[in-house]
Design a protein around this motif. Structure first.
Motif, mmCIF file in Angstrom:
data_model
loop_
_atom_site.group_PDB
_atom_site.id
_atom_site.type_symbol
_atom_site.label_atom_id
_atom_site.label_comp_id
_atom_site.label_asym_id
_atom_site.label_seq_id
_atom_site.Cartn_x
_atom_site.Cartn_y
_atom_site.Cartn_z
ATOM 1 N N UNK A 147 0.852 -1.182 0.000
ATOM 2 C CA UNK A 147 0.000 0.000 0.000
ATOM 3 C C UNK A 147 0.891 1.236 0.000
ATOM 4 N N UNK A 148 0.330 2.359 -0.402
ATOM 5 C CA UNK A 148 1.070 3.627 -0.353
ATOM 6 C C UNK A 148 0.284 4.548 0.561
ATOM 7 N N UNK A 149 0.793 4.760 1.764
ATOM 8 C CA UNK A 149 0.055 5.497 2.784
ATOM 9 C C UNK A 149 0.630 6.888 2.998
ATOM 10 N N UNK A 150 -0.258 7.845 3.202
ATOM 11 C CA UNK A 150 0.081 9.197 3.634
ATOM 12 C C UNK A 150 -0.689 9.460 4.927
ATOM 13 N N UNK A 151 -0.319 10.507 5.624
ATOM 14 C CA UNK A 151 -0.948 10.774 6.919
ATOM 15 C C UNK A 151 -1.177 12.271 7.090
ATOM 16 N N UNK A 152 -2.320 12.599 7.653
ATOM 17 C CA UNK A 152 -2.642 13.976 8.002
ATOM 18 C C UNK A 152 -2.667 14.072 9.509
ATOM 19 N N UNK A 153 -1.923 15.018 10.058
ATOM 20 C CA UNK A 153 -1.849 15.201 11.508
ATOM 21 C C UNK A 153 -2.238 16.630 11.835
ATOM 22 N N UNK A 154 -3.246 16.771 12.684
ATOM 23 C CA UNK A 154 -3.713 18.087 13.109
ATOM 24 C C UNK A 154 -3.225 18.364 14.523
ATOM 25 N N UNK A 155 -2.600 19.498 14.706
ATOM 26 C CA UNK A 155 -2.188 19.976 16.025
ATOM 27 C C UNK A 155 -2.835 21.344 16.200
ATOM 28 N N UNK A 156 -3.941 21.402 16.953
ATOM 29 C CA UNK A 156 -4.700 22.649 17.060
ATOM 30 C C UNK A 156 -5.262 23.016 15.714
ATOM 31 N N UNK A 157 -4.877 24.183 15.189
ATOM 32 C CA UNK A 157 -5.380 24.600 13.877
ATOM 33 C C UNK A 157 -4.297 24.477 12.797
ATOM 34 N N UNK A 158 -3.227 23.762 13.091
ATOM 35 C CA UNK A 158 -2.163 23.546 12.114
ATOM 36 C C UNK A 158 -2.173 22.090 11.647
ATOM 37 N N UNK A 159 -1.823 21.895 10.379
ATOM 38 C CA UNK A 159 -1.857 20.562 9.786
ATOM 39 C C UNK A 159 -0.509 20.209 9.171
ATOM 40 N N UNK A 160 -0.105 18.964 9.392
ATOM 41 C CA UNK A 160 1.047 18.377 8.708
ATOM 42 C C UNK A 160 0.548 17.266 7.793
ATOM 43 N N UNK A 161 0.907 17.341 6.523
ATOM 44 C CA UNK A 161 0.705 16.225 5.602
ATOM 45 C C UNK A 161 2.018 15.468 5.530
ATOM 46 N N UNK A 162 2.023 14.218 5.984
ATOM 47 C CA UNK A 162 3.239 13.416 5.982
ATOM 48 C C UNK A 162 3.228 12.502 4.766
ATOM 49 N N UNK A 163 4.115 12.771 3.849
ATOM 50 C CA UNK A 163 4.241 12.115 2.556
ATOM 51 C C UNK A 163 3.059 12.461 1.653
ATOM 52 N N UNK A 164 3.323 12.410 0.349
ATOM 53 C CA UNK A 164 2.333 12.908 -0.613
ATOM 54 C C UNK A 164 2.017 11.912 -1.721
ATOM 55 N N UNK A 165 2.324 10.659 -1.513
ATOM 56 C CA UNK A 165 1.814 9.589 -2.347
ATOM 57 C C UNK A 165 2.250 9.579 -3.802
ATOM 58 N N UNK A 166 1.574 8.715 -4.550
ATOM 59 C CA UNK A 166 1.790 8.600 -5.988
ATOM 60 C C UNK A 166 1.133 9.769 -6.710
ATOM 61 N N UNK A 167 1.567 10.077 -7.937
ATOM 62 C CA UNK A 167 0.990 11.209 -8.669
ATOM 63 C C UNK A 167 -0.512 11.062 -8.896
ATOM 64 N N UNK A 168 -1.218 12.178 -8.798
ATOM 65 C CA UNK A 168 -2.673 12.187 -9.015
ATOM 66 C C UNK A 168 -3.029 11.779 -10.426
ATOM 67 N N UNK A 169 -2.102 11.919 -11.372
ATOM 68 C CA UNK A 169 -2.367 11.537 -12.765
ATOM 69 C C UNK A 169 -2.656 10.048 -12.911
ATOM 70 N N UNK A 170 -2.296 9.256 -11.913
ATOM 71 C CA UNK A 170 -2.564 7.815 -11.955
ATOM 72 C C UNK A 170 -3.983 7.468 -11.517
ATOM 73 N N UNK A 171 -4.751 8.442 -11.080
ATOM 74 C CA UNK A 171 -6.088 8.162 -10.578
ATOM 75 C C UNK A 171 -6.920 7.437 -11.630
ATOM 76 N N UNK A 172 -7.466 6.288 -11.243
ATOM 77 C CA UNK A 172 -8.328 5.524 -12.132
ATOM 78 C C UNK A 172 -7.598 4.725 -13.185
ATOM 79 N N UNK A 173 -6.265 4.682 -13.124
ATOM 80 C CA UNK A 173 -5.503 3.936 -14.118
ATOM 81 C C UNK A 173 -4.311 3.291 -13.421
ATOM 82 N N UNK A 174 -3.370 2.766 -14.189
ATOM 83 C CA UNK A 174 -2.171 2.168 -13.613
ATOM 84 C C UNK A 174 -1.009 2.332 -14.579
ATOM 85 N N UNK A 175 0.200 2.196 -14.047
ATOM 86 C CA UNK A 175 1.408 2.277 -14.862
ATOM 87 C C UNK A 175 2.404 1.266 -14.331
#
Length: 278
Positions: free
Chosen positions: A59-87
């Motif tokens: 699997x390719x996992x990313x994580x969103x972490x909220x600390x109060x009103x601030x957010x960290x996105x940890x890792x940003x995954x595979x390109x969105x251009x792959x949505x609905x397809x494969x390479x």
């Protein structure tokens, strides 16, 4: 009052932080689905032939972490251009069902709400959608940033263009060692070099659920913990083995739940999206 007594009283007074200042941070963490990786042969994940001929699904996992009103996105995954397809590339077949932005919308978080993007390292399956959050501050290992901007990794540099392209205006922090993301000790990027020159893992202290350690790509699946499989594509074998030791000892001492980001068997260690761990 004697000088020694005065000194002791001053030290005690300085350590007595008011209860209001010790409030537990308001933190929660979501696991995001950032793609699937089918391996026709797991051989490249060991330079001593531990997994030759074995097919495997990651699997390719990313994580969103909220600390109060601030957010960290940890890792940003595979390109969105792959949505609905494969390479297919080498032994890897890559696919994406839903983008990060689509998942964030489900919990009413906009791209502009993301304060930081922390990347464990510069590989495509961890930075693929980063450029969709150009207003966030990029947190990246110094060794990785130097490699990306060296002139030998133009495709990767393009994916991180808002921060690392020539004349880029995005805010970026290049981290040599460890880094306290929110400044309160709740979320720390920790140096685990070897997979790449500046590779990081993430330690997350949740008030209710306890401590989690997200591996980045230090490990890709559980068997690597047991038999110390080092991928052939890691940049430094000795650094990798040293990072194995540091990570495992840290996890033991912190009584942490280890989450291997690519191992589907670890999905149950966090709530299923859109639920969060607190």
């Amino acid at each position: 009052m004697a000088p020694r007594t005065i000194l002791l009283a001053a030290l005690l007074a300085g350590s007595a932080t008011p209860a209001a200042a010790q409030e537990t941070p308001n933190i929660e963490m979501w696991r995001l689905d950032c793609g699937t990786i089918e391996l026709s042969d797991t051989a490249p994940f060991s330079d001593t032939h531990l997994y030759d001929g074995e097919p495997r699904t990651l699997t390719d996992s990313c994580y969103l972490i909220r600390n109060g009103d601030r957010y960290l996105l940890w890792d940003a995954g595979l390109p969105a251009a792959l949505r609905g397809t494969s390479a297919t590339q080498w032994v890897f077949t890559l696919s994406v069902e839903k983008t990060i932005a689509e998942q964030l919308a489900e919990i009413e978080v906009a791209a502009s709400d993301i304060t930081y993007i922390g990347v464990s390292h510069y590989h495509d399956d961890h930075i693929g959608q980063a450029a969709e959050f150009p207003d966030a501050e990029l947190l990246i290992g110094r060794g990785d940033a130097e490699a990306v901007t060296s002139g030998r990794m133009e495709a990767t540099r393009a994916q991180l263009a808002p921060w690392l392209a020539e004349g880029a205006e995005g805010k970026v922090t290049r981290i040599a060692g460890d880094h306290d993301v929110f400044g309160d000790g709740s979320v720390r990027m920790v140096a685990m070099h070897g997979h790449t020159p500046g590779h990081k893992a993430l330690v997350v202290e949740l008030p209710q659920s306890g401590t989690y350690m997200l591996t980045g790509d230090l490990y890709h699946f559980e068997e690597q913990i047991e038999n110390k499989g080092v991928p052939v594509f890691n940049t430094d074998r000795a650094d990798t083995l040293a990072s194995f030791h540091r990570f495992n000892q840290m996890a033991d001492n912190l009584d942490a739940t280890i989450v291997i980001q690519h191992d589907p068997r670890h999905l149950v260690r966090l709530p299923t999206f859109p639920e969060s761990a607190r």
